[in-house]
Design a protein around this motif. Sequence first.
Motif, PDB file in Angstrom:
ATOM      1  N   ARG A   7       1.606  -1.241  -0.321  1.00  0.00           N
ATOM      2  CA  ARG A   7       0.239   0.120  -0.147  1.00  0.00           C
ATOM      3  C   ARG A   7       1.181   1.106   0.035  1.00  0.00           C
ATOM      4  O   ARG A   7       2.164   1.517   0.590  1.00  0.00           O
ATOM      5  CB  ARG A   7      -0.628  -0.152   1.003  1.00  0.00           C
ATOM      6  CG  ARG A   7      -0.624   0.451   2.754  1.00  0.00           C
ATOM      7  CD  ARG A   7       0.287  -0.050   3.100  1.00  0.00           C
ATOM      8  NE  ARG A   7       0.639   0.766   4.699  1.00  0.00           N
ATOM      9  CZ  ARG A   7       1.862   1.024   4.807  1.00  0.00           C
ATOM     10  NH1 ARG A   7       2.464   1.895   3.930  1.00  0.00           N
ATOM     11  NH2 ARG A   7       1.490   0.898   6.264  1.00  0.00           N
ATOM     12  N   ALA A   9       0.150   5.370   1.356  1.00  0.00           N
ATOM     13  CA  ALA A   9      -0.960   5.978   2.357  1.00  0.00           C
ATOM     14  C   ALA A   9      -0.157   7.264   2.594  1.00  0.00           C
ATOM     15  O   ALA A   9       0.197   7.860   3.812  1.00  0.00           O
ATOM     16  CB  ALA A   9      -0.684   4.669   3.417  1.00  0.00           C
ATOM     17  N   PRO A  10      -0.603   8.221   1.709  1.00  0.00           N
ATOM     18  CA  PRO A  10      -0.071   9.287   2.022  1.00  0.00           C
ATOM     19  C   PRO A  10      -1.328   9.760   2.875  1.00  0.00           C
ATOM     20  O   PRO A  10      -2.713   9.489   2.992  1.00  0.00           O
ATOM     21  CB  PRO A  10      -0.301   9.289   0.672  1.00  0.00           C
ATOM     22  CG  PRO A  10      -0.811   8.696   0.238  1.00  0.00           C
ATOM     23  CD  PRO A  10      -0.580   7.925   0.208  1.00  0.00           C
ATOM     24  N   SER A  11      -0.592  11.052   3.536  1.00  0.00           N
ATOM     25  CA  SER A  11      -1.301  12.083   4.193  1.00  0.00           C
ATOM     26  C   SER A  11      -1.134  12.928   3.445  1.00  0.00           C
ATOM     27  O   SER A  11      -0.745  13.911   2.836  1.00  0.00           O
ATOM     28  CB  SER A  11      -0.998  12.402   5.493  1.00  0.00           C
ATOM     29  OG  SER A  11      -0.518  11.093   6.473  1.00  0.00           O
ATOM     30  N   GLU A  43      -4.854   8.352   4.372  1.00  0.00           N
ATOM     31  CA  GLU A  43      -4.094   8.917   5.321  1.00  0.00           C
ATOM     32  C   GLU A  43      -5.400  10.320   6.195  1.00  0.00           C
ATOM     33  O   GLU A  43      -4.493  10.994   6.244  1.00  0.00           O
ATOM     34  CB  GLU A  43      -3.055   8.363   6.535  1.00  0.00           C
ATOM     35  CG  GLU A  43      -2.990   7.148   5.388  1.00  0.00           C
ATOM     36  CD  GLU A  43      -2.411   5.982   6.522  1.00  0.00           C
ATOM     37  OE1 GLU A  43      -0.848   6.851   7.479  1.00  0.00           O
ATOM     38  OE2 GLU A  43      -2.329   5.068   6.711  1.00  0.00           O
ATOM     39  N   TYR A 186      -1.926   7.904  14.929  1.00  0.00           N
ATOM     40  CA  TYR A 186      -1.551   7.242  14.079  1.00  0.00           C
ATOM     41  C   TYR A 186      -0.731   5.207  13.903  1.00  0.00           C
ATOM     42  O   TYR A 186      -1.615   4.676  12.964  1.00  0.00           O
ATOM     43  CB  TYR A 186       0.342   7.948  13.288  1.00  0.00           C
ATOM     44  CG  TYR A 186       0.754   6.671  12.489  1.00  0.00           C
ATOM     45  CD1 TYR A 186       0.995   6.663  10.988  1.00  0.00           C
ATOM     46  CD2 TYR A 186       2.116   6.209  12.659  1.00  0.00           C
ATOM     47  CE1 TYR A 186       1.340   6.180  10.363  1.00  0.00           C
ATOM     48  CE2 TYR A 186       2.311   5.721  12.112  1.00  0.00           C
ATOM     49  CZ  TYR A 186       2.174   5.497  10.807  1.00  0.00           C
ATOM     50  OH  TYR A 186       3.605   4.924  10.115  1.00  0.00           O
ATOM     51  N   VAL A 190      -3.201   2.863  11.335  1.00  0.00           N
ATOM     52  CA  VAL A 190      -2.452   2.502  10.329  1.00  0.00           C
ATOM     53  C   VAL A 190      -1.640   0.219  10.511  1.00  0.00           C
ATOM     54  O   VAL A 190      -2.257  -0.281   9.302  1.00  0.00           O
ATOM     55  CB  VAL A 190      -0.964   2.066   9.850  1.00  0.00           C
ATOM     56  CG1 VAL A 190       0.621   1.815  10.067  1.00  0.00           C
ATOM     57  CG2 VAL A 190      -0.416   3.923   9.593  1.00  0.00           C
ATOM     58  N   ARG A 204       8.054   1.723   2.822  1.00  0.00           N
ATOM     59  CA  ARG A 204       8.080   3.153   3.525  1.00  0.00           C
ATOM     60  C   ARG A 204       8.942   4.583   3.668  1.00  0.00           C
ATOM     61  O   ARG A 204      10.087   3.151   3.901  1.00  0.00           O
ATOM     62  CB  ARG A 204       6.724   3.447   4.382  1.00  0.00           C
ATOM     63  CG  ARG A 204       7.206   2.790   5.555  1.00  0.00           C
ATOM     64  CD  ARG A 204       6.391   3.385   6.837  1.00  0.00           C
ATOM     65  NE  ARG A 204       6.868   2.370   7.742  1.00  0.00           N
ATOM     66  CZ  ARG A 204       5.839   1.553   9.866  1.00  0.00           C
ATOM     67  NH1 ARG A 204       4.639   1.677   8.862  1.00  0.00           N
ATOM     68  NH2 ARG A 204       6.498   0.951  10.357  1.00  0.00           N
ATOM     69  N   HIS A 208      10.056   6.464   9.495  1.00  0.00           N
ATOM     70  CA  HIS A 208       9.294   5.900  10.109  1.00  0.00           C
ATOM     71  C   HIS A 208       9.838   4.075  11.080  1.00  0.00           C
ATOM     72  O   HIS A 208       9.227   3.233  12.343  1.00  0.00           O
ATOM     73  CB  HIS A 208       8.178   5.080   9.427  1.00  0.00           C
ATOM     74  CG  HIS A 208       6.673   5.859   9.288  1.00  0.00           C
ATOM     75  ND1 HIS A 208       6.274   6.503   9.984  1.00  0.00           N
ATOM     76  CD2 HIS A 208       6.886   6.549   7.661  1.00  0.00           C
ATOM     77  CE1 HIS A 208       5.177   7.491   9.284  1.00  0.00           C
ATOM     78  NE2 HIS A 208       5.472   7.463   8.029  1.00  0.00           N
TER      79      HIS A 208
HETATM   80  N1  GLU Z   1       0.788   8.583   6.385  1.00  0.00           N
HETATM   81  C1  GLU Z   1       2.204   7.759   7.233  1.00  0.00           C
HETATM   82  C2  GLU Z   1       3.115   8.620   5.555  1.00  0.00           C
HETATM   83  O1  GLU Z   1       2.097   9.341   5.235  1.00  0.00           O
HETATM   84  C3  GLU Z   1       2.121   6.388   6.330  1.00  0.00           C
HETATM   85  C4  GLU Z   1       2.843   5.603   6.974  1.00  0.00           C
HETATM   86  C5  GLU Z   1       2.612   4.601   7.032  1.00  0.00           C
HETATM   87  O2  GLU Z   1       3.495   4.155   5.596  1.00  0.00           O
HETATM   88  O3  GLU Z   1       3.069   3.969   7.497  1.00  0.00           O
HETATM   89  O4  GLU Z   1       3.760   9.091   6.672  1.00  0.00           O
END
Ligand code: GLU
Length: 473
Positions: A7, A9-11, A43, A186, A190, A204, A208
């Motif tokens: 996936r 998963a952008p904010s 997200e 978060y 997630v 990612r 993180h």
């Molecule tokens: N929404 C998070 C971000 O943009 C996603 C992080 C992830 O991939 O778990 O940094």
Amino acid sequence: MSSPRVRFAPSPTGFLHVGGARTALFNWLYARRTGGTMVLRIEDTDRERSTDAHTQVILDGMTWLGLTWDEGPFFQGENAERHGADAEQLLASGAAYRDYTTPEELTAARERVTRTGATFRYRRAEMELPADEQARREEAGRPHAIRFAIPDEEIAWEDAVHGTISWQGRDLDDFIILRSDGSAIYNLAVVSDDIAMEITHVIRGDDHISNTPKQVALYRALGHTPPVFAHVPMILGTDGKKLSKRHGATAVGDYQDLGILPAAMRNFLALLGWSPGNDDEVLPEAEMIARFTLEAIHAKPAVFDTTKLEWMNGQYLSMLAADELLPPVERELLRMGVTAPGRDIRPLIDAVKARSRTIGQVAEQVAVRLDGTRVVRDDKGVALERKMGERFGSSIALAHAALSGVADADWNAPRIEIVLRDVAEQAALKLGDLMQPVRVALTGGTVSEPVPELLAVVGRESSLARLGLHAGH
Ligand code: GLU
């Protein structure tokens, strides 16, 4: 084994930045390489900073780069109920607890610990209220967060990029998973979503990594095996500092506006932290997919070098057919206010693309070939005229006279070349001394496609008009 599910998963709290685009690209490459599934999850739980406009910019950026997704876009905000249910499950099993401490009590506890020089860690045992006080607050239905009780054990995972990464639970806090308003933090959101979406590989940014031990612990507590984690390196500017606005454009959309081709951008991004195992750099889509592996992602930071991006763009400009370049070039010409109704500009694109690094440069040169009023003498053109003196104008006059005798039907590069060679021979001129002034008269500069080709694409009428302006001076 079932096929991988990854996936992106952008904010939606900002534009699609090159770092995010690179993360999306690596997920996409992995899915396409393995026959897996690419899920897109927005997200949007930060309600104040998330906007629909940002979501649209992210989708547009991915579409421009050709990063197609197979499922979604899903919106994390719509999963709030499941996040709450997962928190309840953790409460029921004792893996999480209700935290009734007030902000003041928390501050006081933190100060007590830090005053001794130690690091404060939120621990259930240390923060526990007297039993009657806890009961009183529970009964009163006081607002409270839910915290995860971090186990005092080693939390390790085999990172596909970095190898074994190991943390000790005692170095982590009992972290909040649900705020007092019932919304998930978060790390819980997630994990809950990745479990529900059956994500097998989390690819990612390595910013993180410090979240990952918490997420691994949550997986275990929820009774699930964690996915494979691959943390991709951060991107630095050429000065070795984290890439930021100071280095120039960082949003994908800016590069679109700067005349970078999506295929070139994608190829360039792929090489930020990955290489195919040898020095190959120009990797068209199929080859990039065929050669992509997570293991080949580098652990050390990547460097974003704009000069290299332009070089890459030049490679793709030469490689792509005029048909493919036509839409972005037309868009740029329109922006410049240049129109050529009824004119097929593909031959002009073909003539100039090899000497261009951006779509903007292609469009500039096409515009000069279409419209004689756009010819501006550059420094080298001025220097050439000065150096040749009278011979500059007389060469142009000779070319003008000879080319005037070429009929419109014969106006093509091979024919023009024969005529010009004959003129040079008869006048005992070096070919360059005839061609260079002609080039300057037609384009203003000293670099272009071969002169016969240039005359052919500019066309008879306009070529003779441009030469006529100089002939006899
Ligand atoms: N929404 C998070 C971000 O943009 C996603 C992080 C992830 O991939 O778990 O940094």
